[in-house]
Design an enzyme around this catalytic site. Structure first.
Site, PDB file in Angstrom:
ATOM      1  N   GLU A   1       0.822  -1.208   0.000  1.00 28.85           N
ATOM      2  CA  GLU A   1       0.000   0.000   0.000  1.00 28.85           C
ATOM      3  C   GLU A   1       0.860   1.264   0.000  1.00 28.85           C
ATOM      4  O   GLU A   1       0.527   2.257  -0.653  1.00 28.85           O
ATOM      5  CB  GLU A   1      -0.949   0.006   1.207  1.00 28.85           C
ATOM      6  CG  GLU A   1      -2.049  -1.031   1.141  1.00 28.85           C
ATOM      7  CD  GLU A   1      -2.993  -0.819  -0.025  1.00 28.85           C
ATOM      8  OE1 GLU A   1      -3.038   0.294  -0.573  1.00 28.85           O
ATOM      9  OE2 GLU A   1      -3.687  -1.783  -0.406  1.00 28.85           O
TER      10      GLU A   1
ATOM     11  N   TYR B   1      -5.943   6.561   4.768  1.00 27.88           N
ATOM     12  CA  TYR B   1      -6.102   5.566   3.707  1.00 27.88           C
ATOM     13  C   TYR B   1      -5.324   4.294   4.034  1.00 27.88           C
ATOM     14  O   TYR B   1      -5.857   3.176   3.954  1.00 27.88           O
ATOM     15  CB  TYR B   1      -5.641   6.101   2.352  1.00 27.88           C
ATOM     16  CG  TYR B   1      -5.454   4.966   1.377  1.00 27.88           C
ATOM     17  CD1 TYR B   1      -6.568   4.356   0.799  1.00 27.88           C
ATOM     18  CD2 TYR B   1      -4.193   4.450   1.099  1.00 27.88           C
ATOM     19  CE1 TYR B   1      -6.417   3.263  -0.043  1.00 27.88           C
ATOM     20  CE2 TYR B   1      -4.034   3.370   0.265  1.00 27.88           C
ATOM     21  CZ  TYR B   1      -5.145   2.772  -0.310  1.00 27.88           C
ATOM     22  OH  TYR B   1      -5.002   1.689  -1.108  1.00 27.88           O
TER      23      TYR B   1
ATOM     24  N   ASP C   1      -8.728   6.162  -1.586  1.00 24.99           N
ATOM     25  CA  ASP C   1      -7.620   6.725  -2.348  1.00 24.99           C
ATOM     26  C   ASP C   1      -8.183   7.473  -3.549  1.00 24.99           C
ATOM     27  O   ASP C   1      -9.395   7.701  -3.653  1.00 24.99           O
ATOM     28  CB  ASP C   1      -6.645   5.620  -2.761  1.00 24.99           C
ATOM     29  CG  ASP C   1      -7.257   4.634  -3.755  1.00 24.99           C
ATOM     30  OD1 ASP C   1      -8.474   4.724  -4.037  1.00 24.99           O
ATOM     31  OD2 ASP C   1      -6.515   3.768  -4.265  1.00 24.99           O
TER      32      ASP C   1
END
Length: 351
Positions: A36, A119, A137
């Site tokens: 991520e 996020y 996102d």
């Protein structure tokens, strides 16, 4: 539109058509977290080989925590935004010290780690641990703007918070990770910025922008200011077949990375004079400036560098600084082993 119907349609599509990505083949929270962070500002196809090399070198948070920073930055080289790598290592050290090397299954604890924003927290907590938290996102913002026909600027924090609340209401408690990944996948493959594929879209029956004929108009996003041009002069200082690298300051752009010594070039100033004066003032080096090695442009998020790199030689009276205190002498072939920012990689390649 019912939340259950939309979620069901989206999950059916995702489980049937999702891409086979290396970080989706397991539920290791550390590896999901690394992916991520890498995927911020980086395309999936670009991130995959970096991810695989990273996991091979730093397979656990403990391995990352004990690694040399230069090794970490070298494995990040080419991804840019190097603060992401530094924050990953700082967080890994905290995880190793406070949580026994295991990513904490606690949203508040994980969100408090360096470099972990809303996020990242939502993505890792939902995918690795099944926590029903939103992960919003850029892809998800675009999907939500069209799904709900939002006229609000998606770059505004208030809009993001609103979308987070809307997505939170849709998350099925027993499939939070798949649902968040499905929204991201939808934005990446179907609900794209310029050529959305509304016919095969699994949630088109629920899309308010499609009904209103506004898909191409959304999302609303304020234009970013153009990067500010900055003139930079750099010196390729040679002595006895070696070249000199300097570590950049610990704060600011490209903080702490290695470079060919560089200086901001005032408008209308003679680059050779600025370079010679800068090397003398900063490092006590007396050099003769030679021919231009390369012109190189590089765009950062807010600046555009126009770089001129000149070859330089120490004069007969100049001391040769020793390695250490932010300076290193290297053979040109050794430059490949150093984490150089992309703009200085261009200089190294020109050698």
């Amino acid at each position: 539109m019912t939340a259950a119907a939309l979620s069901t349609a989206l999950l059916q599509w995702y489980r049937r058509d999702r891409r086979d990505l290396p970080w989706r083949r397991q539920r290791d929270p550390y590896r999901i977290w690394v992916s991520e962070i890498m995927l911020q500002q980086t395309r999936v196809d670009t991130a995959i080989p970096y991810y695989e090399r990273w996991i091979a070198r730093f397979p656990t948070a403990a391995d990352l925590a004990t690694a040399a920073e230069d090794d970490v930055l070298k494995h990040w080289e080419g991804l840019g935004y190097y603060s992401r790598a530094r924050n990953l290592q700082a967080a890994a050290r905290e995880i190793t010290t406070r949580y026994g090397g295991q990513v904490p299954d606690d949203p508040a604890a994980f969100a408090a780690l360096p470099g972990v924003g809303p996020y990242t927290a939502g993505a890792v907590m939902s995918i690795a641990f099944g926590r029903p938290l939103p992960a919003v996102d850029g892809n998800v913002l675009r999907v939500a703007a069209r799904l709900y026909n939002l006229d609000d600027d998606v770059a505004r924090p208030a809009t993001r918070r609103r979308v987070e609340q809307q997505i939170q209401a849709l998350i099925p408690p027993d499939a939070a990770g798949d649902f968040n990944q499905a929204l991201m996948e939808l934005g990446a493959l179907i609900c794209t910025p310029t050529s959305p594929q509304c016919d095969p879209c699994p949630v088109s029956p629920f899309c308010q922008a499609l009904r209103a004929g506004r898909v191409q108009q959304l999302p609303v996003k304020a234009k970013k200011a153009a990067p500010v041009p900055v003139l930079i002069v750099a010196g390729v200082v040679r002595d006895s077949g070696q070249v000199l690298l300097a570590r950049r300051p610990d704060r600011g752009l490209l903080a702490g990375l290695w470079e060919f010594p560089s200086f901001t070039l005032p408008a209308a100033a003679a680059p050779e004079q600025v370079l010679a004066a800068g090397l003398q003032e900063r490092f006590g080096l007396a050099v003769s400036v030679g021919a231009l090695v390369i012109r190189a442009d590089h765009v950062f998020s807010h600046r555009r560098w126009h770089l001129l790199a000149f070859g330089c030689r120490l004069t007969a009276t100049s001391p040769r600084p020793r390695d250490g205190a932010g300076l290193r002498w290297l053979e040109p072939v050794e430059l490949a082993g150093v984490a150089l920012p992309a703009v200085f990689q261009k200089v190294a390649s020109a050698l």
